[in-house]
Design a protein around this motif. Structure first.
Motif, PDB file in Angstrom:
ATOM      1  N   LEU A 101      -1.681   0.543 -10.415  1.00  0.00           N
ATOM      2  CA  LEU A 101      -0.244   0.497  -9.534  1.00  0.00           C
ATOM      3  C   LEU A 101       0.106   2.049  -9.312  1.00  0.00           C
ATOM      4  CD1 LEU A 101       0.855  -2.719 -11.890  1.00  0.00           C
ATOM      5  CD2 LEU A 101       0.500  -2.606  -8.887  1.00  0.00           C
ATOM      6  N   TYR A 102       1.151   2.382  -8.839  1.00  0.00           N
ATOM      7  CA  TYR A 102       2.262   3.623  -9.384  1.00  0.00           C
ATOM      8  C   TYR A 102       2.681   3.376 -11.060  1.00  0.00           C
ATOM      9  CZ  TYR A 102       1.148   6.145  -5.124  1.00  0.00           C
ATOM     10  OH  TYR A 102       0.334   6.411  -4.152  1.00  0.00           O
ATOM     11  N   PRO A 103       3.342   4.146 -11.179  1.00  0.00           N
ATOM     12  CA  PRO A 103       3.551   3.875 -13.073  1.00  0.00           C
ATOM     13  C   PRO A 103       5.380   3.816 -13.366  1.00  0.00           C
ATOM     14  CG  PRO A 103       3.175   6.996 -12.719  1.00  0.00           C
ATOM     15  CD  PRO A 103       2.048   5.503 -11.209  1.00  0.00           C
ATOM     16  N   ASP A 104       5.603   4.179 -11.894  1.00  0.00           N
ATOM     17  CA  ASP A 104       7.207   3.336 -12.206  1.00  0.00           C
ATOM     18  C   ASP A 104       6.842   1.878 -11.654  1.00  0.00           C
ATOM     19  OD1 ASP A 104       6.870   4.140  -8.996  1.00  0.00           O
ATOM     20  OD2 ASP A 104       8.154   5.004  -8.563  1.00  0.00           O
ATOM     21  N   VAL A 105       6.636   1.015 -11.350  1.00  0.00           N
ATOM     22  CA  VAL A 105       6.660   0.191 -10.470  1.00  0.00           C
ATOM     23  C   VAL A 105       6.832  -0.752 -11.568  1.00  0.00           C
ATOM     24  CG1 VAL A 105       4.950  -1.976  -9.258  1.00  0.00           C
ATOM     25  CG2 VAL A 105       4.177   0.333  -8.353  1.00  0.00           C
ATOM     26  N   ARG A 106       6.212  -1.223 -12.336  1.00  0.00           N
ATOM     27  CA  ARG A 106       6.834  -1.922 -13.509  1.00  0.00           C
ATOM     28  C   ARG A 106       7.862  -1.898 -13.833  1.00  0.00           C
ATOM     29  NH1 ARG A 106       3.848  -6.095 -14.951  1.00  0.00           N
ATOM     30  NH2 ARG A 106       1.446  -5.658 -14.590  1.00  0.00           N
ATOM     31  N   ARG A 156      16.584   7.505   1.873  1.00  0.00           N
ATOM     32  CA  ARG A 156      15.820   7.473   1.815  1.00  0.00           C
ATOM     33  C   ARG A 156      15.147   8.235   0.259  1.00  0.00           C
ATOM     34  NH1 ARG A 156      16.295  12.224   5.949  1.00  0.00           N
ATOM     35  NH2 ARG A 156      14.208  11.958   5.455  1.00  0.00           N
ATOM     36  N   ILE A 157      13.782   7.869  -0.182  1.00  0.00           N
ATOM     37  CA  ILE A 157      14.184   7.958  -2.023  1.00  0.00           C
ATOM     38  C   ILE A 157      12.497   9.121  -1.713  1.00  0.00           C
ATOM     39  CG2 ILE A 157      15.646   6.517  -2.880  1.00  0.00           C
ATOM     40  CD1 ILE A 157      13.243   4.492  -2.919  1.00  0.00           C
ATOM     41  N   GLY A 158      12.453   9.026  -3.223  1.00  0.00           N
ATOM     42  CA  GLY A 158      11.184   9.431  -3.567  1.00  0.00           C
ATOM     43  C   GLY A 158      10.636   9.026  -4.968  1.00  0.00           C
ATOM     44  N   SER A 159      10.519   7.982  -5.427  1.00  0.00           N
ATOM     45  CA  SER A 159      10.113   7.215  -6.123  1.00  0.00           C
ATOM     46  C   SER A 159      10.975   6.126  -6.556  1.00  0.00           C
ATOM     47  CB  SER A 159      10.269   8.239  -7.660  1.00  0.00           C
ATOM     48  OG  SER A 159      11.589   8.157  -8.021  1.00  0.00           O
ATOM     49  N   LEU A 160      10.673   4.793  -7.814  1.00  0.00           N
ATOM     50  CA  LEU A 160      11.318   3.812  -7.158  1.00  0.00           C
ATOM     51  C   LEU A 160      12.610   3.976  -8.282  1.00  0.00           C
ATOM     52  CD1 LEU A 160       8.333   1.046  -6.853  1.00  0.00           C
ATOM     53  CD2 LEU A 160       9.864   1.827  -5.449  1.00  0.00           C
ATOM     54  N   ALA A 161      12.257   4.996  -9.270  1.00  0.00           N
ATOM     55  CA  ALA A 161      13.033   4.949  -9.832  1.00  0.00           C
ATOM     56  C   ALA A 161      14.611   5.757  -9.403  1.00  0.00           C
ATOM     57  CB  ALA A 161      12.638   6.013 -11.648  1.00  0.00           C
ATOM     58  N   GLU A 162      14.247   6.326  -8.096  1.00  0.00           N
ATOM     59  CA  GLU A 162      15.801   6.381  -7.971  1.00  0.00           C
ATOM     60  C   GLU A 162      16.298   5.434  -6.690  1.00  0.00           C
ATOM     61  OE1 GLU A 162      14.874   9.856  -4.813  1.00  0.00           O
ATOM     62  OE2 GLU A 162      13.100  10.853  -6.000  1.00  0.00           O
ATOM     63  N   LEU A 163      15.294   4.031  -6.319  1.00  0.00           N
ATOM     64  CA  LEU A 163      16.065   3.330  -5.848  1.00  0.00           C
ATOM     65  C   LEU A 163      17.224   2.244  -6.599  1.00  0.00           C
ATOM     66  CD1 LEU A 163      15.961   1.203  -2.884  1.00  0.00           C
ATOM     67  CD2 LEU A 163      14.243   0.400  -4.724  1.00  0.00           C
ATOM     68  N   VAL A 164      16.724   2.571  -8.194  1.00  0.00           N
ATOM     69  CA  VAL A 164      16.941   1.607  -8.993  1.00  0.00           C
ATOM     70  C   VAL A 164      18.725   2.462  -9.366  1.00  0.00           C
ATOM     71  CG1 VAL A 164      16.587   0.880 -11.813  1.00  0.00           C
ATOM     72  CG2 VAL A 164      14.636   0.999 -10.281  1.00  0.00           C
ATOM     73  N   ASP A 165      18.208   3.338  -9.459  1.00  0.00           N
ATOM     74  CA  ASP A 165      19.669   4.057  -9.382  1.00  0.00           C
ATOM     75  C   ASP A 165      20.265   3.837  -8.127  1.00  0.00           C
ATOM     76  OD1 ASP A 165      19.013   5.841 -11.892  1.00  0.00           O
ATOM     77  OD2 ASP A 165      18.401   7.728 -10.824  1.00  0.00           O
ATOM     78  N   VAL A 166      19.925   3.559  -7.641  1.00  0.00           N
ATOM     79  CA  VAL A 166      20.679   3.687  -6.413  1.00  0.00           C
ATOM     80  C   VAL A 166      21.239   2.458  -5.563  1.00  0.00           C
ATOM     81  CG1 VAL A 166      20.958   3.287  -3.195  1.00  0.00           C
ATOM     82  CG2 VAL A 166      20.198   5.273  -4.917  1.00  0.00           C
ATOM     83  N   LEU A 167      20.916   1.085  -6.621  1.00  0.00           N
ATOM     84  CA  LEU A 167      21.416  -0.170  -6.585  1.00  0.00           C
ATOM     85  C   LEU A 167      21.941  -0.428  -7.843  1.00  0.00           C
ATOM     86  CD1 LEU A 167      17.908  -1.558  -4.175  1.00  0.00           C
ATOM     87  CD2 LEU A 167      20.504  -1.075  -3.528  1.00  0.00           C
ATOM     88  N   ARG A 168      21.585  -0.313  -8.686  1.00  0.00           N
ATOM     89  CA  ARG A 168      22.198  -0.384  -9.847  1.00  0.00           C
ATOM     90  C   ARG A 168      23.722  -0.449 -10.054  1.00  0.00           C
ATOM     91  NH1 ARG A 168      20.003   2.458 -13.650  1.00  0.00           N
ATOM     92  NH2 ARG A 168      18.360   1.526 -14.516  1.00  0.00           N
ATOM     93  N   PRO A 169      24.129  -1.781 -10.306  1.00  0.00           N
ATOM     94  CA  PRO A 169      26.259  -2.106 -10.528  1.00  0.00           C
ATOM     95  C   PRO A 169      26.554  -0.330 -11.350  1.00  0.00           C
ATOM     96  CG  PRO A 169      24.544  -3.984 -10.643  1.00  0.00           C
ATOM     97  CD  PRO A 169      23.928  -3.161 -10.570  1.00  0.00           C
ATOM     98  N   GLY A 201       0.359  -1.400   0.309  1.00  0.00           N
ATOM     99  CA  GLY A 201      -0.169  -0.028  -0.403  1.00  0.00           C
ATOM    100  C   GLY A 201       0.627   0.560   0.161  1.00  0.00           C
ATOM    101  N   GLU A 202       0.880   2.252  -0.624  1.00  0.00           N
ATOM    102  CA  GLU A 202       1.608   2.809  -1.104  1.00  0.00           C
ATOM    103  C   GLU A 202       2.743   2.732  -1.231  1.00  0.00           C
ATOM    104  OE1 GLU A 202       0.112   6.279  -2.221  1.00  0.00           O
ATOM    105  OE2 GLU A 202      -1.841   5.475  -1.397  1.00  0.00           O
ATOM    106  N   THR A 203       3.372   1.931  -1.715  1.00  0.00           N
ATOM    107  CA  THR A 203       4.464   1.709  -2.551  1.00  0.00           C
ATOM    108  C   THR A 203       4.429   1.197  -3.812  1.00  0.00           C
ATOM    109  OG1 THR A 203       5.564   1.363  -0.149  1.00  0.00           O
ATOM    110  CG2 THR A 203       6.493   0.062  -1.856  1.00  0.00           C
ATOM    111  N   LEU A 204       3.631   0.564  -3.535  1.00  0.00           N
ATOM    112  CA  LEU A 204       3.822  -0.171  -5.145  1.00  0.00           C
ATOM    113  C   LEU A 204       1.811   0.117  -6.232  1.00  0.00           C
ATOM    114  CD1 LEU A 204       4.581  -4.070  -4.394  1.00  0.00           C
ATOM    115  CD2 LEU A 204       5.920  -2.243  -5.468  1.00  0.00           C
ATOM    116  N   ILE A 205       0.901   0.138  -4.703  1.00  0.00           N
ATOM    117  CA  ILE A 205      -0.356   0.337  -5.246  1.00  0.00           C
ATOM    118  C   ILE A 205      -0.408   1.957  -4.416  1.00  0.00           C
ATOM    119  CG2 ILE A 205      -1.187  -1.919  -6.313  1.00  0.00           C
ATOM    120  CD1 ILE A 205      -2.620  -2.461  -3.135  1.00  0.00           C
TER     121      ILE A 205
END
Length: 213
Positions: free
Chosen positions: A82-87, A199-212, A10-14
């Motif tokens: 779904l939030y648009p950044d999820v998939r 601390r992130i504002g979107s899941l796209a930010e998370l991808v940037d943080v974790l991408r090798p 809730g409020e993370t994915l949907i």
């Protein structure tokens, strides 16, 4: 090293709009009224279900949920929830070799609906299936088992500092606070949110943080 990412629901994915709207309609209260009450109890640090109890004192939430299902007005999810950044984010993490799992405080029915969306994840489970909910430590024990790696290699992502960040870290996981939804914004600058590894504002930010790199 992060080898698995576990996502709240809730409020993370949907978005939670549809669910609260359905409750307002069922209980016969204006949607804005219930929304405001949810915000009020959240600000007080209470369970958001207390908003339903304010609308109808003594309400048996599980019985009402069952009645809603029987009346054909039960839980429902589709792509628009779904939030648009999820998939894109989930797919990108998997492409990077990171195991992606979903574990949230939801019902068995929500788990069925999420599976029907065929998200790009490796595993999915809810508290309703496990019989234990956040912030209980046993919930995060199950999450680590779902992730299939050591606790310190699991990153838990959620919007609720008290339910997500603090107990995840106490269980030995890493944590990311997502500034999304009422809880995510309200508690974004709290001490609990600041305890997150990221601390992130979107899941796209998370991808940037974790991408090798």
């Amino acid at each position: 090293m992060i080898r698995a990412v576990a996502f709240d629901v809730g409020e993370t994915l949907i978005r939670d709009d549809r669910g609260w709207g359905a409750w307002a309609d069922w209980l016969g209260v204006n949607r804005h009224t219930l929304s405001a009450l949810v915000g009020a109890v959240v600000a007080q640090g209470r369970d958001n279900a207390d908003a339903l109890r304010l609308v109808r004192p003594g309400v048996d939430i599980e019985s009402e949920r069952a009645a809603m299902e029987q009346a054909g007005r039960g839980e429902f999810l589709d792509e628009s929830d779904l939030y648009p950044d999820v998939r894109p984010a989930l797919a990108a993490l998997r492409d990077a070799g990171i195991r992606v799992v979903v574990a949230g405080n939801q019902t068995r029915r929500t788990a069925e609906l999420l599976r029907a969306l065929d998200l790009p994840v490796d595993a999915l489970a809810t508290s309703g299936e496990w019989g234990v909910a956040k912030p209980a430590s046993a919930f995060f024990t199950h999450t680590v088992e779902l992730a299939g790696v050591a606790p310190g290699e699991v990153l838990y992502v959620g919007d609720h500092p008290q339910n997500d960040v603090v107990p995840a870290r106490a269980a030995g996981l890493r944590a990311a606070h997502l500034r999304r939804g009422p809880l995510g914004h309200l508690w974004a600058d709290s001490e609990e949110a600041r305890a997150a590894d990221w601390r992130i504002g979107s899941l796209a930010e998370l991808v940037d943080v974790l991408r090798p790199r």
